[in-house]
Design a protein around this motif. Structure first.
Motif, PDB file in Angstrom:
ATOM      1  N   GLY A  16     -12.043 -34.695  -6.353  1.00  0.00           N
ATOM      2  CA  GLY A  16     -10.843 -33.817  -5.845  1.00  0.00           C
ATOM      3  C   GLY A  16     -10.814 -32.708  -6.909  1.00  0.00           C
ATOM      4  O   GLY A  16     -10.736 -31.508  -6.477  1.00  0.00           O
ATOM      5  N   GLY A  36      -7.427 -38.781  -2.701  1.00  0.00           N
ATOM      6  CA  GLY A  36      -7.832 -37.361  -2.173  1.00  0.00           C
ATOM      7  C   GLY A  36      -8.050 -36.294  -3.179  1.00  0.00           C
ATOM      8  O   GLY A  36      -8.981 -36.631  -3.899  1.00  0.00           O
ATOM      9  N   MET A  37      -7.369 -35.315  -3.205  1.00  0.00           N
ATOM     10  CA  MET A  37      -7.603 -34.276  -4.338  1.00  0.00           C
ATOM     11  C   MET A  37      -7.303 -34.563  -5.687  1.00  0.00           C
ATOM     12  O   MET A  37      -7.546 -34.136  -6.653  1.00  0.00           O
ATOM     13  N   GLY A  48      -0.412 -38.117   1.264  1.00  0.00           N
ATOM     14  CA  GLY A  48      -1.549 -37.530   2.057  1.00  0.00           C
ATOM     15  C   GLY A  48      -2.746 -38.259   2.272  1.00  0.00           C
ATOM     16  O   GLY A  48      -2.945 -39.353   1.688  1.00  0.00           O
ATOM     17  N   GLN A  67     -11.329 -28.750  -6.367  1.00  0.00           N
ATOM     18  CA  GLN A  67     -10.362 -27.770  -6.637  1.00  0.00           C
ATOM     19  C   GLN A  67     -10.595 -26.727  -7.596  1.00  0.00           C
ATOM     20  O   GLN A  67     -10.439 -25.596  -7.314  1.00  0.00           O
ATOM     21  N   GLN A 101      -9.741 -31.768   0.520  1.00  0.00           N
ATOM     22  CA  GLN A 101      -9.358 -30.693   1.452  1.00  0.00           C
ATOM     23  C   GLN A 101     -10.362 -29.186   0.902  1.00  0.00           C
ATOM     24  O   GLN A 101     -10.513 -29.142  -0.199  1.00  0.00           O
ATOM     25  N   SER A 102     -10.563 -28.480   2.024  1.00  0.00           N
ATOM     26  CA  SER A 102     -11.196 -27.197   1.730  1.00  0.00           C
ATOM     27  C   SER A 102     -10.498 -25.946   2.352  1.00  0.00           C
ATOM     28  O   SER A 102     -10.040 -26.099   3.359  1.00  0.00           O
ATOM     29  N   GLN A 110     -17.772 -33.519  -0.215  1.00  0.00           N
ATOM     30  CA  GLN A 110     -17.337 -34.184   0.812  1.00  0.00           C
ATOM     31  C   GLN A 110     -18.320 -35.173   1.265  1.00  0.00           C
ATOM     32  O   GLN A 110     -17.721 -36.245   1.759  1.00  0.00           O
ATOM     33  N   SER A 149     -10.137 -42.740   4.594  1.00  0.00           N
ATOM     34  CA  SER A 149      -9.041 -41.672   4.433  1.00  0.00           C
ATOM     35  C   SER A 149      -7.616 -42.089   4.577  1.00  0.00           C
ATOM     36  O   SER A 149      -6.644 -41.630   4.371  1.00  0.00           O
TER      37      SER A 149
END
Length: 258
Positions: free
Chosen positions: A229, A223-224, A29, A233, A34-35, A117, A139
């Motif tokens: 991340g 990423g997460m 990914g 989370q 992400q949220s 972010q 990204s």
């Protein structure tokens, strides 16, 4: 270090090919935090009226307004309209104030996640297909990418140092660990997995900033899966699964009894 490069299937002298990058983007990914979708203002306001006692106060305000209206009509307006409706107006004012405070607190929590972010860089310089590529969206980074870090750069992903291109490398990790002093980095053997982040001197972490020196590194987490991340989370899960305090639970029980 050689074992890590073999695990990531990458060659520092060549970098990943574009085909490898596309395949790993599909596997891991995008390198972005992400949220959950942000609640609208109306949703936040509605949430403030889910409490049982608040619902009871709304009902009391309605009933009080009805009786005040009947009393005002029967008195033929002898007393002022504000005096006649003072009780329901006070209750409504309390409900509005409670809703404003609740919405403000919810917005503050959402702003905290957005701040995480904003700490992430937008551009980076990876080494792909035997060529340095400038101004690539951060990204698009994937595990196995070789990246260049210079003074003033924000680290775009969690990465293992490959080579120092200066005598020293220092990274400001205040945003991640709260450590006020820049951390001296070195290409050493990886410390135990359970060691504090400050002790992992051969790693650089997403969202931190290089304050001295230049280096090459290989991306290991994006990423997460990065440390930032994991923080986001954890904050999101805590917000979704947070239990009410004992006092709030007692108030709910009292409201249900009423």
């Amino acid at each position: 270090l050689e074992d890590l490069l073999q695990t990531l299937k990458t060659d520092p002298s060549k970098g990943l090919s574009m085909a490898d990058v596309q395949a790993r983007l599909g596997q891991y990914g995008a390198n972005a935090l992400q949220s959950a979708p942000k609640a609208t203002l109306w949703q936040l306001i509605a949430e403030q009226f889910e409490d049982r006692l608040v619902q009871i106060l709304v009902l009391v305000a309605i009933v009080s307004a009805i009786f005040s209206g009947l009393e005002y009509s029967s008195s033929a307006g002898d007393e002022g309209i504000f005096k006649a409706f003072v009780e329901p107006l006070v209750i409504i004012a309390i409900l509005i104030l409670n809703a404003i405070v609740g919405v403000w607190q919810s917005q503050s929590a959402s702003d905290s996640l957005e701040a995480l972010q904003q700490m992430q860089p937008t551009l980076c310089t990876p080494f792909r297909s035997e060529d340095w590529q400038a101004n690539v969206p951060a990204s698009d980074l994937v595990p196995g990418d070789i990246i260049q870090l210079r003074v003033g750069d924000k680290v775009p992903a969690d990465a293992r140092l490959l080579e120092l291109q200066s005598s020293t490398l220092q990274v400001d990790e205040t945003s991640l660990t709260g450590e006020s002093i820049a951390i001296q980095k070195a290409v050493d053997v990886l410390p135990p997995p359970d060691s504090p982040l400050q002790s992992q001197t051969n790693m650089v972490f997403s969202g931190t900033m290089v304050v001295r020196g230049n280096a090459l590194a290989v991306v290991v987490q994006t990423g997460m899966d990065t440390q930032f991340g994991k923080i986001q989370q954890g904050v999101s899960e805590a917000a979704q699964t947070s239990q009410k305090t004992p006092l709030a639970q007692k108030l709910d029980e009292f409201g249900n009894t009423l």
